[in-house]
Write an enzyme that holds these catalytic residues in place. Sequence first.
Site, mmCIF file in Angstrom:
data_model
loop_
_atom_site.group_PDB
_atom_site.id
_atom_site.type_symbol
_atom_site.label_atom_id
_atom_site.label_comp_id
_atom_site.label_asym_id
_atom_site.label_seq_id
_atom_site.Cartn_x
_atom_site.Cartn_y
_atom_site.Cartn_z
ATOM 1 N N ARG A 185 7.747 7.432 -4.891
ATOM 2 C CA ARG A 185 8.096 7.474 -6.466
ATOM 3 C C ARG A 185 7.858 9.173 -6.856
ATOM 4 O O ARG A 185 8.850 9.531 -7.530
ATOM 5 C CB ARG A 185 7.192 6.747 -7.350
ATOM 6 C CG ARG A 185 7.797 5.495 -7.734
ATOM 7 C CD ARG A 185 7.195 4.673 -8.574
ATOM 8 N NE ARG A 185 7.637 3.433 -9.296
ATOM 9 C CZ ARG A 185 8.082 2.365 -8.630
ATOM 10 N NH1 ARG A 185 8.012 2.221 -7.308
ATOM 11 N NH2 ARG A 185 8.750 1.489 -9.215
ATOM 12 N N GLU A 198 -6.574 -3.107 4.978
ATOM 13 C CA GLU A 198 -6.226 -1.730 4.778
ATOM 14 C C GLU A 198 -7.031 -1.231 3.393
ATOM 15 O O GLU A 198 -6.404 -0.367 2.659
ATOM 16 C CB GLU A 198 -4.702 -1.550 4.732
ATOM 17 C CG GLU A 198 -4.288 0.056 5.003
ATOM 18 C CD GLU A 198 -2.900 0.003 4.975
ATOM 19 O OE1 GLU A 198 -2.351 0.528 4.063
ATOM 20 O OE2 GLU A 198 -2.106 0.065 6.087
ATOM 21 N N ASP A 207 -1.810 -1.144 -1.163
ATOM 22 C CA ASP A 207 -1.673 -0.562 -2.424
ATOM 23 C C ASP A 207 -0.552 -0.564 -3.161
ATOM 24 O O ASP A 207 -0.144 0.050 -4.206
ATOM 25 C CB ASP A 207 -1.904 1.100 -2.161
ATOM 26 C CG ASP A 207 -0.893 1.510 -0.964
ATOM 27 O OD1 ASP A 207 0.112 0.868 -0.930
ATOM 28 O OD2 ASP A 207 -1.251 2.291 -0.321
ATOM 29 N N HIS A 238 10.770 7.309 0.504
ATOM 30 C CA HIS A 238 11.160 6.186 -0.927
ATOM 31 C C HIS A 238 9.874 6.553 -1.899
ATOM 32 O O HIS A 238 9.925 5.862 -2.848
ATOM 33 C CB HIS A 238 11.179 5.071 -0.429
ATOM 34 C CG HIS A 238 9.485 4.649 0.263
ATOM 35 N ND1 HIS A 238 8.483 4.071 -0.719
ATOM 36 C CD2 HIS A 238 9.052 4.578 1.448
ATOM 37 C CE1 HIS A 238 7.520 3.870 0.109
ATOM 38 N NE2 HIS A 238 7.633 4.189 1.301
ATOM 39 N N GLU A 244 0.133 4.297 -6.162
ATOM 40 C CA GLU A 244 -0.413 3.791 -5.132
ATOM 41 C C GLU A 244 -2.068 3.767 -5.057
ATOM 42 O O GLU A 244 -2.892 3.041 -4.757
ATOM 43 C CB GLU A 244 0.001 3.917 -3.385
ATOM 44 C CG GLU A 244 1.440 3.232 -3.342
ATOM 45 C CD GLU A 244 2.690 3.928 -3.924
ATOM 46 O OE1 GLU A 244 2.476 5.151 -4.684
ATOM 47 O OE2 GLU A 244 3.966 3.505 -3.844
ATOM 48 N N HIS A 304 15.924 3.831 2.431
ATOM 49 C CA HIS A 304 15.750 2.839 1.514
ATOM 50 C C HIS A 304 16.495 2.228 0.341
ATOM 51 O O HIS A 304 17.301 2.913 -0.030
ATOM 52 C CB HIS A 304 14.521 3.534 0.903
ATOM 53 C CG HIS A 304 13.462 2.408 0.085
ATOM 54 N ND1 HIS A 304 13.870 1.553 -0.883
ATOM 55 C CD2 HIS A 304 12.225 1.904 0.489
ATOM 56 C CE1 HIS A 304 12.630 0.956 -1.340
ATOM 57 N NE2 HIS A 304 11.972 1.247 -0.468
HETATM 58 C C1 UD1 Z 1 7.364 -0.331 -3.080
HETATM 59 C C2 UD1 Z 1 5.898 0.070 -3.396
HETATM 60 C C3 UD1 Z 1 5.638 1.186 -2.267
HETATM 61 C C4 UD1 Z 1 5.622 0.994 -0.884
HETATM 62 C C5 UD1 Z 1 7.304 0.546 -0.939
HETATM 63 C C6 UD1 Z 1 7.714 0.604 0.672
HETATM 64 C C7 UD1 Z 1 4.988 -0.050 -5.571
HETATM 65 C C8 UD1 Z 1 4.904 0.529 -6.912
HETATM 66 N N1 UD1 Z 1 5.803 0.539 -4.712
HETATM 67 O O1 UD1 Z 1 8.121 1.111 -3.444
HETATM 68 O O2 UD1 Z 1 3.903 1.528 -2.611
HETATM 69 O O3 UD1 Z 1 5.358 1.888 -0.318
HETATM 70 O O4 UD1 Z 1 7.637 -0.260 -1.621
HETATM 71 O O5 UD1 Z 1 8.833 0.260 0.831
HETATM 72 O O6 UD1 Z 1 4.448 -1.175 -5.346
HETATM 73 N N2 UD1 Z 1 15.652 -2.484 -3.571
HETATM 74 C C9 UD1 Z 1 16.455 -3.410 -3.220
HETATM 75 N N3 UD1 Z 1 16.227 -4.419 -2.138
HETATM 76 C C10 UD1 Z 1 14.673 -4.266 -1.598
HETATM 77 C C11 UD1 Z 1 13.883 -3.484 -1.942
HETATM 78 C C12 UD1 Z 1 13.965 -2.612 -2.999
HETATM 79 O O7 UD1 Z 1 17.457 -3.483 -3.661
HETATM 80 O O8 UD1 Z 1 14.736 -5.268 -0.582
HETATM 81 C C13 UD1 Z 1 15.512 -1.548 -4.769
HETATM 82 C C14 UD1 Z 1 15.522 -2.438 -6.065
HETATM 83 O O9 UD1 Z 1 16.596 -1.854 -6.863
HETATM 84 C C15 UD1 Z 1 14.223 -2.267 -6.520
HETATM 85 C C16 UD1 Z 1 13.851 -0.967 -6.364
HETATM 86 O O10 UD1 Z 1 14.332 -0.736 -4.941
HETATM 87 O O11 UD1 Z 1 14.069 -2.468 -8.018
HETATM 88 C C17 UD1 Z 1 12.666 -0.527 -6.065
HETATM 89 O O12 UD1 Z 1 11.624 -1.029 -5.619
HETATM 90 P P1 UD1 Z 1 10.194 -1.209 -5.786
HETATM 91 O O13 UD1 Z 1 9.361 -2.168 -4.953
HETATM 92 O O14 UD1 Z 1 9.832 -1.038 -7.265
HETATM 93 O O15 UD1 Z 1 9.764 0.257 -5.345
HETATM 94 P P2 UD1 Z 1 9.625 0.783 -4.013
HETATM 95 O O16 UD1 Z 1 10.147 2.071 -3.959
HETATM 96 O O17 UD1 Z 1 10.401 -0.102 -2.820
HETATM 97 N N1 UDP Z 2 10.695 0.369 8.615
HETATM 98 C C1 UDP Z 2 11.194 -0.415 9.023
HETATM 99 N N2 UDP Z 2 12.767 -0.373 9.045
HETATM 100 C C2 UDP Z 2 13.380 0.930 8.275
HETATM 101 C C3 UDP Z 2 12.095 1.819 7.962
HETATM 102 C C4 UDP Z 2 10.794 1.504 8.208
HETATM 103 O O1 UDP Z 2 11.221 -1.790 9.691
HETATM 104 O O2 UDP Z 2 14.475 1.372 8.043
HETATM 105 C C5 UDP Z 2 9.097 -0.045 9.117
HETATM 106 C C6 UDP Z 2 8.183 0.996 9.403
HETATM 107 O O3 UDP Z 2 8.127 0.921 10.824
HETATM 108 C C7 UDP Z 2 6.764 0.619 8.968
HETATM 109 C C8 UDP Z 2 7.156 0.322 7.399
HETATM 110 O O4 UDP Z 2 8.490 -0.168 7.521
HETATM 111 O O5 UDP Z 2 6.053 -0.273 9.632
HETATM 112 C C9 UDP Z 2 6.991 1.257 6.587
HETATM 113 O O6 UDP Z 2 7.633 0.880 5.357
HETATM 114 P P1 UDP Z 2 7.878 1.992 4.173
HETATM 115 O O7 UDP Z 2 8.045 3.282 4.666
HETATM 116 O O8 UDP Z 2 8.963 1.417 3.246
HETATM 117 O O9 UDP Z 2 6.618 1.690 3.305
HETATM 118 P P2 UDP Z 2 5.093 2.476 3.261
HETATM 119 O O10 UDP Z 2 4.608 2.274 4.598
HETATM 120 O O11 UDP Z 2 5.138 3.916 2.913
HETATM 121 O O12 UDP Z 2 4.292 1.740 2.137
#
Ligand code: UD1
Ligand code: UDP
Length: 379
Positions: free
Chosen positions: A221, A119, A97, A219, A133, A252
Amino acid sequence: MKKIMLVLGTRPEAIKMAPLYHELKLHPDLFETQVCITAQHRQMLDQALKVFNVKVDVDLDLMKEGQDLFDITSSVLLGMREVLKSHQPDVLLVHGDTTTTLAAAIAGFYAGIPIGHIEAGLRTHDLYAPFPEEFNRQVVTKITNLHFAPTAFSRQNLLNDGVPETQITVTGNTVIDALFWVINRIDSDALRLRDVCKFLNERLSFSWQQDRFILITGHRRENFGDGFMQICEALKELAVSYPDIHFVYPAHLNPNVQVPVNSILMGLPNIHLIGPLSYEPFVYLLKHCYFVLTDSGGIQEEAPSLGRPVLVMRDVTERPEAVEVGAVRLVGANRERIVSNVSELIENEASYKKMSHVRNPYGDGKACARIIDVLGKIK
Ligand code: UD1
Ligand code: UDP
């Protein structure tokens, strides 16, 4: 021979698609497997791909610091236009999602390529929780041809949405395949286990294999702003009330998370703020923690398989199965509720025991084999 393209953007997509990638690669006579990463996440995606040794064919490298939904949606959609034109897959596999999932599926739909949704069928029926999502997965359902539902419950959601029964397969969740794979790999390799423990010893300044600790992630939103302030204030209060309990928080990388977490929680002796962990040490901590406090989706699925109770900092969940079996409880992103529920699990052994039996409603670790079975039969 079918050309199958997997599209991934974030950490959880990589973890949950990696076992499927390896299962597809076992059948080179049936499938030509291509992996396209949008890199909506950069460091956290690469960290997960490395653990599972996934070879990437196309990297759109899209992540920008502080990106918003407009940035990701438009850049994935435009990026995928070129990828689909040049690679011409027969089936496009998306997961879950995220915005990568939504935009890649739309790209496939525009290009006339059948979509397989891994999923599929998770629902809260509230478009704003989780945001965006719930919207993403509902839209993806509309344009999906092959729906891989993790549970009977998610299958029923799809049927309620009018998806024909013949397009749905109940597979279990691929996260259980990933979890079992990683745990077996650690348990069967003494050197690997030593490395994981050494890595954690270097980051955690307490006896994490003996002392009680709570593992925290967050994490979402919809929790940014007030929700995160409440979460952090609750953690601060708990850390002061329970100086003998440790709180391990691999935060995160999103600045909306990093800023409140660091400003409110830095410096407390029993709160351990560390960066996102690679999947192996994370799973190992999950196995050793007392319980988990999270708003994550995937962790709600993994922790019950390891007998770890989960308090979910959300008001609704699309994963009611583990709530029904008593392994997960919703506590909201609310200071009082977090403090009272965490305190109850720390102090009340009966409550803790009730939530901590191993219960896994999400599969037997063979989800990928079931998905391959369906993919192998498509004309
Ligand atoms: C995204 C997904 C969410 C998922 C989550 C898993 C969307 C809208 N959200 O949210 O569904 O649960 O990932 O973790 O698709 N950033 C870094 N390095 C990284 C990752 C993120 O610096 O490796 C920072 C960056 O500033 C980036 C920000 O996090 O712009 C947000 O990342 P984004 O993918 O937009 O949103 P998530 O909250 O990570
Ligand atoms: N996870 C990881 N390292 C971390 C935190 C989470 O590998 O420091 C793994 C966790 O075991 C799970 C996945 O990341 O499999 C979940 O990711 P996240 O919570 O970012 O996203 P969501 O599942 O909410 O989409």
